[in-house]
Design a protein around this motif. Structure first.
Motif, PDB file in Angstrom:
ATOM      1  N   ASP A  54     -89.670  16.175  68.576  1.00 31.68           N
ATOM      2  CA  ASP A  54     -90.372  14.884  68.538  1.00 31.68           C
ATOM      3  C   ASP A  54     -91.863  14.997  68.212  1.00 31.68           C
ATOM      4  N   ILE A  55     -92.563  15.973  68.795  1.00 32.12           N
ATOM      5  CA  ILE A  55     -93.986  16.125  68.536  1.00 32.12           C
ATOM      6  C   ILE A  55     -94.222  16.383  67.043  1.00 32.12           C
ATOM      7  N   SER A  56     -95.129  15.597  66.435  1.00 23.08           N
ATOM      8  CA  SER A  56     -95.490  15.701  65.011  1.00 23.08           C
ATOM      9  C   SER A  56     -94.379  15.271  64.063  1.00 23.08           C
ATOM     10  N   ALA A  57     -93.330  14.641  64.578  1.00 22.24           N
ATOM     11  CA  ALA A  57     -92.220  14.231  63.717  1.00 22.24           C
ATOM     12  C   ALA A  57     -92.677  13.247  62.641  1.00 22.24           C
ATOM     13  N   ASP A  58     -93.583  12.333  62.997  1.00 21.75           N
ATOM     14  CA  ASP A  58     -94.067  11.371  62.001  1.00 21.75           C
ATOM     15  C   ASP A  58     -94.780  12.076  60.851  1.00 21.75           C
ATOM     16  N   GLY A  59     -95.510  13.121  61.161  1.00 26.09           N
ATOM     17  CA  GLY A  59     -96.227  13.851  60.123  1.00 26.09           C
ATOM     18  C   GLY A  59     -95.310  14.530  59.129  1.00 26.09           C
ATOM     19  N   PHE A  60     -94.107  14.860  59.572  1.00 28.98           N
ATOM     20  CA  PHE A  60     -93.137  15.535  58.698  1.00 28.98           C
ATOM     21  C   PHE A  60     -92.116  14.564  58.106  1.00 28.98           C
ATOM     22  N   ASN A  80     -85.243  17.609  63.681  1.00 27.93           N
ATOM     23  CA  ASN A  80     -85.846  17.132  64.923  1.00 27.93           C
ATOM     24  C   ASN A  80     -84.749  17.057  65.983  1.00 27.93           C
ATOM     25  N   VAL A  81     -84.839  17.922  66.988  1.00 25.87           N
ATOM     26  CA  VAL A  81     -83.794  17.983  68.009  1.00 25.87           C
ATOM     27  C   VAL A  81     -84.071  17.018  69.162  1.00 25.87           C
ATOM     28  N   GLY A  82     -85.202  16.292  69.107  1.00 26.07           N
ATOM     29  CA  GLY A  82     -85.565  15.425  70.221  1.00 26.07           C
ATOM     30  C   GLY A  82     -86.236  16.226  71.323  1.00 26.07           C
ATOM     31  N   SER A 102     -97.242  24.020  75.945  1.00 22.30           N
ATOM     32  CA  SER A 102     -96.525  24.064  77.224  1.00 22.30           C
ATOM     33  C   SER A 102     -95.027  23.880  77.036  1.00 22.30           C
ATOM     34  N   PHE A 103     -94.626  23.158  75.997  1.00 22.73           N
ATOM     35  CA  PHE A 103     -93.207  22.919  75.729  1.00 22.73           C
ATOM     36  C   PHE A 103     -92.608  23.964  74.793  1.00 22.73           C
TER      37      PHE A 103
END
Length: 305
Positions: free
Chosen positions: A28-34, A47-49, A76-77
């Motif tokens: 999810d993190i940075s998904a919009d950018g890609f 994107n696995v969520g 951290s994730f």
């Protein structure tokens, strides 16, 4: 100027067009950018969520098939939450990949301690075979990413909102670079803390080394810089857990009388959000705090000029 994370997204999207074995795996993190890259390469931008263990496991599975996965989320994730998968799926299975983190140690204080990872490099230090890059500028981040894509090894690229004003020539194949030369001590500035270190050591007769690739640790470079003195005094200033590289610095100077001071993020949790700059100051990583601790450590001792 774009941030390191912005540059990573743009560079990785371009590399997907150029490198058919490259894949990007997101949580999810940075998904919009890609989004554009995912439309162009739906089979190689996944994107696995919000499933960080799956994030790492799926990427390692791609590596087993011969692909070169880039795995991306907050530090951290990426390192802490799925550490068992990093240890087993990449390390135990002996496959390569590129872990690219964002948010660093305290980039987004409002996210709370769940979004901070000052211990990420120390944690990776418990594993074998990882190259760790800590760029201090978006240009450096791009260079190190492009180099990493061409290999088959395990790489951690640690990105941050904190950055130096100017980029410097970097390469994962080279060691620490000499920024300033002096006679009474060596200060190693890691990644985005270089500007603060240079400000803190202004007027001090010390050598300043700049490190963007901290693992493997440039033991030979540290020995060259610090070994000319009868007693080698070395300060390591890192943007993550204080003391992370102290043992490596000590090993580099094992057959010399030496002292090592590790400066970085303290172990105590700062429970007020604040801003990134306030966290720097609270951990003594601003120029004033660094000046006090570095000059105090390197202050001439009895019998020493």
């Amino acid at each position: 100027m774009d941030t390191m994370r912005d540059r990573f997204i743009g560079t990785a999207s371009q590399l997907l067009d150029e490198e058919p074995r490259l894949a990007v795996v997101l949580a999810d993190i940075s998904a919009d950018g890609f989004a554009r890259a995912r439309h162009t390469h739906p089979d190689r931008v996944i994107n696995v969520g919000i499933r960080e263990q799956l994030l790492v496991g799926a990427a390692a599975g791609m590596a087993l098939t011969g692909m070169r996965p880039i795995v991306h989320t907050f530090a951290s994730f990426l390192v802490e939450r799925p550490f068992e998968q990093v240890k087993l799926d990449f390390g135990h299975q002996d496959v390569g990949g590129i872990l690219v983190s964002a948010a660093g140690s305290y980039d987004w204080p409002a996210g709370g301690f769940t979004h901070m990872a000052p211990g990420d490099v120390s944690l990776l230090d418990t594993l074998d075979g990882w190259t760790v890059h800590v760029p201090g500028h978006p240009d450096e981040a791009e260079t190190l990413l492009r180099e990493a894509v061409t290999g088959d090894d395990r790489v951690y690229l640690r990105l941050s909102l904190q950055e130096n004003r100017e980029a410097r020539p970097v390469s994962g194949a080279h060691g620490f670079s000499v920024v300033r030369e002096g006679r009474h001590g060596t200060v190693i500035a890691v990644g985005p803390l270089l500007d603060n270190v240079l400000a803190a050591t202004e007027g001090l007769d010390v050598t300043v080394l700049y490190a963007t690739t901290v693992r493997p640790f440039d033991a030979a470079g540290v020995r060259r810089a610090a070994g000319a003195s009868a007693v080698a005094d070395v300060v390591v200033v890192e943007p993550y857990l204080a003391g992370t590289s102290s043992a490596a610095a000590g090993d580099a100077l094992l057959d010399l009388p030496h002292r090592v001071l590790g400066l970085g993020v303290g172990r105590a949790e700062l429970r007020r959000y604040g801003q990134m700059e306030e966290h720097l100051t609270a951990h003594g990583l601003d120029p004033r705090g660094l000046r006090e601790r570095i000059s105090g450590f390197l202050r001439p001792r009895p019998g020493r000029p």
